[in-house]
Design an enzyme around this catalytic site. Structure first.
Site, short mmCIF file in Angstrom:
data_model
loop_
_atom_site.label_atom_id
_atom_site.label_comp_id
_atom_site.label_asym_id
_atom_site.label_seq_id
_atom_site.Cartn_x
_atom_site.Cartn_y
_atom_site.Cartn_z
N ARG A 254 12.02 3.22 2.11
CA ARG A 254 11.73 2.02 3.51
C ARG A 254 13.01 1.16 3.67
NH1 ARG A 254 6.09 -0.46 4.37
NH2 ARG A 254 5.64 1.65 5.70
N ARG B 86 1.00 -1.26 0.46
CA ARG B 86 -0.14 -0.21 0.34
C ARG B 86 0.79 1.51 -0.11
NH1 ARG B 86 -3.41 -0.21 4.69
NH2 ARG B 86 -1.19 -0.54 5.74
N THR B 87 1.68 0.95 0.70
CA THR B 87 2.86 2.79 0.74
C THR B 87 3.17 3.06 -0.42
OG1 THR B 87 2.86 2.06 3.87
CG2 THR B 87 4.83 4.14 2.06
N HIS C 157 7.53 6.41 10.72
CA HIS C 157 6.72 6.54 9.43
C HIS C 157 5.78 8.29 9.65
CE1 HIS C 157 4.88 5.08 5.89
NE2 HIS C 157 3.92 4.03 6.83
N LYS D 137 22.44 -9.54 -3.09
CA LYS D 137 24.00 -10.04 -3.22
C LYS D 137 24.97 -9.37 -2.09
CE LYS D 137 22.68 -10.12 -8.15
NZ LYS D 137 22.09 -9.43 -9.35
#
Lengths: 427, 307
Positions: free
Chosen positions: B113, B63-64, B141, B91
Site C-alpha cells: 500500500r 483492517r486491510t 484498491h 530516513k
C-alpha cells in the site's frame, strides 16, 4: 590573418529573408561574409562541400535550465554546451533558478565566466523578482543597461497582481522583456498532470488549463496600461491561444512560445506513470495539442523552445506525483519540430523561423539570420534520413527525454559557432 | 500456483482495470469456496506453505493489513509486516531502494500500500516476485472491489444488469475507481452520486452516470455503495458543513425509500455515522452488508494471494 570557410552545395534557408535557395555561404572569422548562389571566395578559404544539406542560422533556445552552479550532479556547462551543439543550438537562454539564483549582475557575470569556454553562447535570463519569491523586483534597470534583455521567474508565478503591475510599468522604461510562468498556484500546486478523465483514471491530481489562462488574462489586463514587452514562454491550450491572439490584435507587445513536448505529445504519453513525461505545465489533451500546432502555424505562437531541464535519475525514479518535472530537449528541438514539416502541417522556413529569426528578434540578438555581417552561428542538417531517437546516443549526461525511441527525420550534421565548427555528426 | 481450472494469467494484481470478466469470475468463485473453509474449526491450508509474504505498508492501515496477514497465515505462508514507522523509509530511503532491499530477501509475494498513485506499479517493475496492490493513492484498491463484488454476488446471485449507486467522495476514492472498473467489466450499471466538488473531472467518461441529486441517483437501484468521507485527504473546503452534507448526501431511510425495496447497502468502513450514513441505516442488519463484509473481508485476499 583572416580565416575563410566556404560552405558550398548548400540549401540555404534563411527565415528572416524567406530565402530557400541552392547556394553557398562564406564565413570570415566569426562572421558571415557573403552568401548567395555563387560567392567570390579567396583562394585560401577552406571548402566544405555540404552535398545538398540544409544550412540555416544556428538555433536559439529561449528556455534552457542548467545545474551550474548548485546542482553539478545534473549537468555541467560544458555538457549543456555539447548537448546544444549536437542539437544545432548555438545560443541558449539560461533560466535563473540555479543555486545561487541569477538575480544580480555579479551572478550574471559569474555565469559568463563559467560559460566562457563552453561550445555555444550562453545568455542569462535573470530573475524578475529577488530569489524568485515574487515579492521584490530585481535590479531590472541596471541589468538591462548591462545588456540583459529578458527577465523571468522561470517556474514560479508572480501571484501578487500589484507587484506584477509595477514590474510591467518599471520594465517598460528599459525595454525589458518579461517572461512569466503561467500557473495560478491555487489551481496547480497539488497537481501533476492535465486535469481530465485520464487523470481521474490514473488517480493523479490534475491541473486545469484554466490555471494557465487565468494568469495570462490577468497579465493582459495589466499590460493594457503599460508598454511592456511580454513573452508567454510556454502556451499549452486553446483558451490561452485565444487570449494571446486577442492581445496581439489589440496592439499589446506580446509574443508567445511553446515547448517541443507540448507540440508533439499529449497527456496519453504518461501511460504507465512514465515520470519522463512529467512537465510543468503538464502535457495537455490532444485537442489542445492540435490547437497549439495550429497557433504556431498561424503565427499566434512565435517561438519553439526545448524547455531543456536535466533531472538526475533519483528525481525521476519515484512515484509520478513525487517526481520532479522536466525533460531534456536540446538534442530533440530540431528533429522533433521537423515532424511538422514532414507531416505537412507547416512550411520548413516557417518552422525554422520559430527557432531562429523570431527568438532573435524577441531577445534583441544579431544572430538568427543568414546575412553578411551577422555572427557565423550556423546549423547544418540533413532533412530526410529517418532514424530513432536513442537516449544512449545523446550527449546530455542525464537521459530524461520523453522521446525515447521516437522515429524522426532530420539530423544535425554540423554546428558552427562564431565561424568555428564545434560539432560534427559522427555515425 | 493456481488451484482453479485455468491458471490466472497475471503475475501481479495491480488493479481491476485490464482484467477480464472470466478472470474476475475465477477469483470470485475461489473466494466462494473459502467461505466454507472459514466456517470450519481448522481454518488452515497449506497452499502457500514455504512461501514468504511481505506486507509493505507505506500508509497506515489496520483492517486491510490484518486481512492480508490473516489470509497469508491461513494459507500457510510466512508473513512479515513492514510499515513506514518501523522502516528506514522515514530516513529518506527511496521506494526503489526499499524494493531492491526486500527483493534481495527473496520474498514470493509483496502486498503493498502506498500513498502515491502508480507507486505499486513502479515497485512491481523492480522486484522478481508477485506484487499485490493493497491501495495506491487515488488509483486503485482491487481487493476491496473484489470483496464488494463477492458480497453483492452472494446476496444478489449475480452482478450483471444490477444498478449500483456509488455515493459520496468519489474524487479521493481509489475504492470507487476499482469498483467502477469491476462493475463495468461484469456488466453492472454504475451511477455516481455526490456534490460536484467531490466528483472527479471526466467521471462520466469512466463508464458511469453522474448524479448530484441523491434521490434522483438512488432511484430503483439495487445496490447502494457508500464511500467514507476521507477528511484526511481534503486540502480545502469541498462542501460547506457536515450538516449540509449529511442532509443532502447522507444516507437515511427517507432517501433510501426511492431505491429498490431490497436494495443492499454497503460501506467500506470505517463509517462516519451522521456524516455519510445515518446510524440507524448503518446498523440495520436486514439492509446493510457492513458486518458481512467485515466477516468476509479477508476472503478475497485469499484467492488474490493464490492467483
Amino acid at each position: 590573418m583572416s580565416k575563410y570557410t566556404l560552405y558550398k552545395n548548400a540549401r540555404l534557408l534563411d527565415p528572416a529573408s524567406s530565402m530557400d535557395i541552392k547556394g553557398e555561404l562564406l564565413t570570415k572569422n566569426s562572421k558571415i561574409a557573403a552568401l548567395g548562389e555563387k560567392v567570390d571566395t579567396p583562394d585560401e578559404a577552406t571548402i566544405v562541400d555540404l552535398k545538398g544539406m540544409c544550412l540555416c542560422p544556428g538555433l536559439i533556445d529561449m528556455r534552457v535550465f542548467i545545474g551550474i552552479p548548485g546542482a553539478d550532479y545534473k549537468d555541467t556547462i560544458v555538457n549543456t554546451g555539447e548537448a546544444a551543439a549536437a542539437g544545432g543550438v548555438t545560443t541558449v537562454c539560461v533560466q535563473p533558478n540555479t543555486d545561487p539564483i541569477i538575480d544580480t549582475i555579479p551572478h550574471i557575470e559569474h555565469l559568463a565566466i563559467r560559460a566562457k569556454n563552453a561550445l555555444v553562447n550562453f545568455i542569462a535570463m535573470p530573475a524578475v523578482t529577488k530569489q524568485l519569491e515574487g515579492k521584490e523586483m530585481t535590479e531590472i534597470g541596471l541589468m538591462s543597461r548591462a545588456g540583459n534583455r529578458a527577465f523571468t521567474d522561470c517556474s514560479s508565478t508572480i501571484e501578487n497582481a500589484a507587484i506584477m503591475n509595477r514590474i510591467f510599468k518599471y520594465a517598460a522604461a528599459f525595454d525589458a522583456l518579461i517572461v512569466p510562468h503561467l500557473a495560478e498556484p491555487s489551481l496547480s500546486n497539488n497537481g501533476c498532470m492535465n486535469a481530465g478523465a485520464l487523470a481521474t483514471r490514473l488517480g493523479l491530481t490534475g491541473i486545469p488549463t484554466a490555471a494557465e489562462t487565468i494568469i495570462l488574462e490577468r497579465d493582459m489586463r495589466l499590460l493594457k496600461s503599460t508598454d511592456c514587452r511580454y513573452h508567454a514562454s510556454q502556451i499549452t491550450c486553446a483558451d490561452s491561444i485565444e487570449v494571446i491572439d486577442n492581445a496581439k490584435n489589440s496592439g499589446l507587445r506580446v509574443t508567445a512560445g511553446v515547448s517541443v513536448p507540448h507540440l508533439s505529445l499529449n497527456e496519453y504519453a504518461i501511460e504507465d506513470y512514465r515520470t519522463f513525461t512529467k512537465l510543468s505545465p503538464p502535457l495537455r489533451s490532444e485537442e489542445d495539442r492540435i490547437a497549439v500546432v495550429n497557433a504556431l502555424k498561424d503565427g499566434i505562437i512565435d517561438v519553439i523552445v526545448s524547455g531543456h531541464d536535466p533531472e538526475d535519475p533519483e528525481s525521476k525514479r519515484v512515484p509520478y506525483e513525487l517526481a520532479e518535472a522536466g525533460v531534456i530537449g536540446l538534442e530533440t528541438l530540431l528533429n522533433v519540430s521537423l515532424e511538422m514539416y514532414h507531416n505537412g502541417s507547416m512550411e520548413l522556413l516557417d518552422i525554422l523561423s520559430k527557432m531562429t529569426s523570431n527568438p532573435a528578434k524577441i531577445m534583441r540578438l544579431d544572430s538568427g539570420v543568414l546575412k553578411a555581417g551577422a555572427p557565423a552561428d550556423l546549423c547544418i542538417f540533413d532533412l530526410s534520413t529517418p532514424y530513432r531517437i536513442d537516449p544512449e546516443k545523446m550527449v546530455s549526461i542525464t537521459k530524461n527525454t520523453c522521446f525515447d525511441g521516437r522515429p524522426v527525420q532530420g539530423r544535425v550534421m554540423r554546428t558552427i559557432v562564431g565561424g568555428e565548427s564545434i560539432y560534427q555528426y559522427d555515425s | 500456483m493456481s488451484s482453479a481450472e485455468a491458471p490466472f494469467p497475471h503475475t501481479h494484481l495491480l488493479g481491476i482495470e485490464g482484467l477480464k470478466e472470466a478472470e474476475i469470475t475465477q477469483i470470485l468463485d475461489l473466494a466462494d469456496q473459502y467461505v466454507e473453509q472459514n466456517r470450519r474449526t481448522n481454518k488452515k491450508k497449506d497452499l502457500l506453505e514455504g512461501l514468504t509474504q511481505i506486507n509493505l505498508f507505506f500508509e497506515n492501515s489496520t483492517r486491510t493489513r490484518m486481512s492480508f496477514e490473516l489470509a497469508g497465515k491461513r494459507l500457510g505462508a510466512d508473513v512479515i509486516n513492514m510499515s513506514t514507522s518501523t522502516s528506514s523509509i522515514k530516513k529518506g530511503e527511496t521506494l526503489i531502494d526499499t524494493a531492491s532491499t526486500l527483493n534481495a530477501m527473496r520474498p514470493d509475494l509483496l502486498v503493498v500500500r502506498h500513498g502515491s498513485s502508480g507507486a505499486v506499479k513502479l515497485l512491481s517493475r523492480k522486484v522478481d516476485c508477485a506484487v499485490l496492490n493493497a491501495g495506491d493513492g487515488k488509483h486503485e484498491h482491487p481487493t476491496q472491489a473484489l470483496l464488494d463484488a463477492l458480497t453483492i454476488r452472494r446476496r444478489k446471485g449475480r452482478l450483471a444488469r444490477l444498478s449500483v449507486a456509488i455515493c459520496g467522495d468519489v474524487l479521493h476514492s481509489r475504492v470507487a475507481r476499482s469498483n467502477i472498473h469491476l462493475l463495468n467489466i461484469m456488466g453492472a450499471r454504475v451511477r455516481l452520486i455526490g456534490p460536484p466538488t467531490l466528483m472527479p473531472t471526466g467521471a462520466d467518461k469512466l463508464g458511469a452516470e453522474v448524479f448530484h441529486d441523491m434521490e434522483e441517483g438512488l432511484k430503483d437501484c439495487d445496490i447502494v455503495m457508500m464511500l467514507r468521507l476521507q477528511t484526511e485527504r481534503m486540502h480545502g473546503a469541498y462542501f460547506p458543513t457536515i450538516s449540509e452534507y449529511f442532509s443532502l448526501y447522507g444516507l437515511d431511510y427517507e432517501k433510501l425509500a426511492v431505491a429498490k425495496e431490497d436494495a443492499l447497502i454497503m460501506h467500506p468502513g470505517p463509517m462516519n455515522r451522521g456524516v455519510e450514513i445515518d446510524a440507524a441505516v448503518a446498523d440495520d442488519l436486514t439492509r446493510s452488508a457492513y458486518r458481512n463484509k467485515l466477516k468476509w473481508g479477508w476472503l478475497c485476499e485469499w484467492p488474490a494471494l493464490i492467483c
